[in-house]
Scaffold this motif. Structure first.
Motif, PDB file in Angstrom:
ATOM      1  N   LYS A 267       7.639   4.365   7.508  1.00  0.00           N
ATOM      2  CA  LYS A 267       6.442   5.006   6.830  1.00  0.00           C
ATOM      3  C   LYS A 267       5.412   4.190   7.374  1.00  0.00           C
ATOM      4  O   LYS A 267       4.213   4.763   7.713  1.00  0.00           O
ATOM      5  CB  LYS A 267       6.851   4.928   5.578  1.00  0.00           C
ATOM      6  N   ILE A 268       5.497   2.745   7.426  1.00  0.00           N
ATOM      7  CA  ILE A 268       4.273   1.761   7.757  1.00  0.00           C
ATOM      8  C   ILE A 268       3.992   1.933   9.260  1.00  0.00           C
ATOM      9  O   ILE A 268       3.001   1.998   9.731  1.00  0.00           O
ATOM     10  CB  ILE A 268       4.519   0.411   7.247  1.00  0.00           C
ATOM     11  N   ARG A 269       5.075   2.040   9.933  1.00  0.00           N
ATOM     12  CA  ARG A 269       4.543   2.237  11.409  1.00  0.00           C
ATOM     13  C   ARG A 269       4.199   3.484  11.817  1.00  0.00           C
ATOM     14  O   ARG A 269       3.284   3.475  12.663  1.00  0.00           O
ATOM     15  CB  ARG A 269       6.010   1.728  12.330  1.00  0.00           C
ATOM     16  N   GLU A 270       4.612   4.661  11.108  1.00  0.00           N
ATOM     17  CA  GLU A 270       3.960   5.638  11.445  1.00  0.00           C
ATOM     18  C   GLU A 270       2.562   5.914  10.703  1.00  0.00           C
ATOM     19  O   GLU A 270       1.704   6.664  11.672  1.00  0.00           O
ATOM     20  CB  GLU A 270       4.998   6.802  10.497  1.00  0.00           C
ATOM     21  N   LYS A 271       2.296   5.392   9.827  1.00  0.00           N
ATOM     22  CA  LYS A 271       0.899   5.295   9.333  1.00  0.00           C
ATOM     23  C   LYS A 271      -0.135   4.629  10.212  1.00  0.00           C
ATOM     24  O   LYS A 271      -1.233   4.851  10.306  1.00  0.00           O
ATOM     25  CB  LYS A 271       0.631   4.274   7.924  1.00  0.00           C
ATOM     26  N   ASN A 272       0.476   3.596  10.785  1.00  0.00           N
ATOM     27  CA  ASN A 272      -0.410   2.662  11.900  1.00  0.00           C
ATOM     28  C   ASN A 272      -0.020   3.013  13.372  1.00  0.00           C
ATOM     29  O   ASN A 272      -0.712   2.403  14.121  1.00  0.00           O
ATOM     30  CB  ASN A 272      -0.037   1.052  11.622  1.00  0.00           C
TER      31      ASN A 272
END
Length: 644
Positions: A267-272
């Protein structure tokens, strides 16, 4: 000048003072003091990332240094220019100016600039996966900075050695240098944000992960994850740590908190929009679902990872995705394996070209410096010569005839000196050309030795993988590939003529491939061949890379026996223990002294292939006592991890 170098001021204000200072300095007479001030302005423009004005100032500085013969500031200007090219990812130009700076610094004994110069070269080597040269440059950095208070540069050098040693599977060395990096961070004041500590703890965890010591890896990942600042402000690092921590738990079959941790990281990687991290997260999720027998989810994430990797066109990510998807989608194994082999070959060729290009840059830099040195010698000789002629003219001014003779003699001497210089330059150039030619011949010899048959053998290995299933669809696919392989081999027979003599029936698994090679040996050579292969061998526990290496080592061993041994009998045997599969090739030929025998390409490649599969290679031979080659390869499986 003070305002231009004040880090607390706004970049635009600093830039204006840089330009004002530069305009004033341009009007002043050339001097070493002027060069030192120009260097400060150049560094300030570099730090505020004003590329165009930086290059103008740096170019003017270089000309002033050459005019005043200021070697020290000239070397520093080359170093600053190189780092500017590094930041703009122009590694070729950066490497060229680092080499020019290095040649001067070795004479000026400027340990600080020389240490940072080698650190720049280490970074460039690391970006092109030239790990051995990266370690060498990092070690030189530490050597020149050892008595200086340059903790940040020392930390970077320790980190490069640790990361590169991990990539080269020298895990003990990697741990030593990562711990040195951690020690310098904890004792110094270079890590106010705490990110260097987190980064190093993650890297140590990754080393333990590669060593399959997952409990130790989890310990370091947990230490890094304790930072609240990390979770709140540096989500990319947090995502990496969460993913690595979750993956270690997966390898320990500890499914507590899984797959939740993987989803947090994703989720963090997709957000960034961290594509490389997204790909790795999906590979790990696919591996998790494969472990819990959820085939649908496993394939779903594997295909998503491959699709994203292809869209980013990053070769490393595509290779990792292809390698993983071939383990979860056996039906399309052949397709993925072919694509993996093709891309892997392409990546290796590109890496080789880059390394060769840097070697050529270093060579050309040396050549230019050598020519400049020779011109300086010629000019100095001409100056002394003209002084001598002037003295002669003043002494023999009244004697016209003698003066003419002296002129003729001087002309002949000058011509001889010039001819001798040209001859020396030609000899030096020829020596360098010969050295380069020999290097290329050796490299091409290894390529020809290893590369020609690998793709055909990969196709055969794909057929082997299909034998594990017996449903009608798989039988039909297998029959299709067998027909296709027959067609390929028929075309090879028609095209190759005397260059290829592949005969016999088309094979559909690894054992038949080996037997075909041994039967062909029997037919083609006078030596008696005796072979045995245990029927209960667990070939399915051995990955395709290990099988390929076994086959190539067997080929090379038989070829050596045929060419050099004059053996009456050759014995080949395959057998297994609880942890290894072992191949033994023995002949009763003339043998040789192993200690005195020079390692050729074939022997080096056999050792390299064995090490690639984490195996043990043993060669026993004595003159008149024959030769025994033994290769033992363990069952193993690996999965990608990420380092910072």
């Amino acid at each position: 000048m003070a305002k231009a170098n004040d880090d607390l001021l706004d970049s635009l204000i600093r830039f204006n003072f840089c330009i004002k200072s530069y305009k004033i300095l341009r009007k002043k007479e050339s001097s070493i003091e002027k060069n030192a001030k120009l260097l400060k302005i150049s560094n300030s423009l570099h730090h505020i990332n004003n590329v165009n004005n930086f290059k103008e100032v740096n170019r003017f500085l270089i000309n002033e240094c050459i005019k005043t013969k200021d070697s020290s500031n000239l070397a520093k200007s080359y170093n600053t220019l190189a780092y500017n090219f590094i930041y703009s990812e122009e590694n070729d130009s950066a490497f060229y100016y680092l080499n020019k700076s290095e040649k001067i610094l070795l004479h000026t004994k400027d340990s600080l600039t020389l240490g940072k110069n080698y650190l720049g070269k280490a970074y460039i080597h690391y970006t092109v996966s030239d790990y051995n040269n990266c370690i060498q440059s990092s070690s030189l950095t530490l050597n020149y900075l050892k008595n200086l208070n340059e903790d940040k540069s020392k930390y970077n050098a320790f980190n490069y050695i640790g990361v590169c040693s991990n990539e080269l599977k020298d895990f003990e060395t990697s741990l030593i240098y990562h711990n040195k990096a951690l020690d310098i961070v904890e004792k110094g004041d270079i890590d106010n944000s705490g990110l260097l500590t987190i980064k190093t703890q993650n890297n140590i965890g990754c080393v333990y992960q590669n060593m399959k010591k997952y409990d130790e890896a989890i310990t370091y990942f947990k230490k890094a994850l304790k930072s609240k600042q990390l979770q709140n402000e540096n989500n990319d690092f947090y995502a990496i740590l969460i993913d690595n921590y979750a993956y270690s738990k997966l390898k320990l079959d500890d499914f507590n908190e899984l797959p939740g941790l993987f989803y947090v990281s994703l989720k963090i990687r997709e957000k960034n929009q961290l594509n490389q991290g997204i790909i790795l997260s999906k590979i790990h999720l696919s591996e998790y679902y494969n472990e819990v027998k959820d085939t649908f989810q496993s394939k779903k994430f594997a295909y998503e990872a491959l699709k994203l990797a292809r869209s980013t066109k990053v070769s490393g990510d595509i290779l990792a995705s292809l390698k993983h998807i071939s383990t979860v989608d056996k039906k399309n194994l052949t397709q993925f394996y072919k694509e993996y082999i093709k891309l892997s070959d392409s990546v290796q060729n590109e890496e080789r070209k880059v390394k060769d290009r840097f070697a050529r840059i270093a060579y050309e830099t040396d050549e230019i410096i050598q020519k400049n040195t020779e011109l300086e010698v010629i000019n100095r000789s001409l100056v002394f010569f003209l002084i001598g002629i002037g003295g002669i003219f003043s002494l023999l001014y009244v004697v016209i005839t003698q003066k003419m003779k002296n002129r003729e003699l001087a002309f002949k001497q000058e011509q001889q000196a010039t001819n001798q210089e040209i001859y020396n330059m030609m000899i030096l150039h020829q020596e360098k050309v010969d050295a380069t030619s020999n290097y290329e011949k050796n490299r091409m010899a290894q390529e020809l030795h290893d590369g020609v048959l690998s793709k055909m053998f990969g196709t055969r290995m794909n057929l082997d993988s299909l034998n594990e299933a017996n449903d009608e669809e798989t039988i039909a696919v297998r029959h299709k590939y067998i027909q296709e392989l027959k067609s390929i081999e028929q075309e090879i027979r028609e095209i190759s003529h005397d260059l290829s003599s592949v005969k016999g029936k088309i094979i559909n698994n690894f054992v038949l491939i080996v037997i075909e090679l041994l039967e062909e040996q029997k037919k083609s050579f006078t030596s008696d061949l005796v072979y045995s292969i245990e029927k209960t061998m667990s070939w399915e526990k051995l990955d395709n890379t290990a099988k390929i290496n076994f086959y190539r080592i067997l080929q090379e061993s038989l070829q050596n026996s045929n060419k050099y041994a004059n053996a009456k009998t050759i014995t080949v045997s395959f057998f297994q223990t609880e942890e290894n599969i072992t191949m033994k090739v023995e002949d009763d030929g003339i043998g040789f002294d192993v200690a005195k025998k020079k390692k050729g390409i074939g022997l080096k490649n056999m050792i390299s292939r064995t090490e690639e599969s984490n195996g043990i290679y043993e060669l026993i031979s004595k003159q008149g006592k024959g030769t025994i080659t033994t290769v033992s390869i363990p069952y193993n499986k690996e999965s990608p991890t990420q380092t910072l």
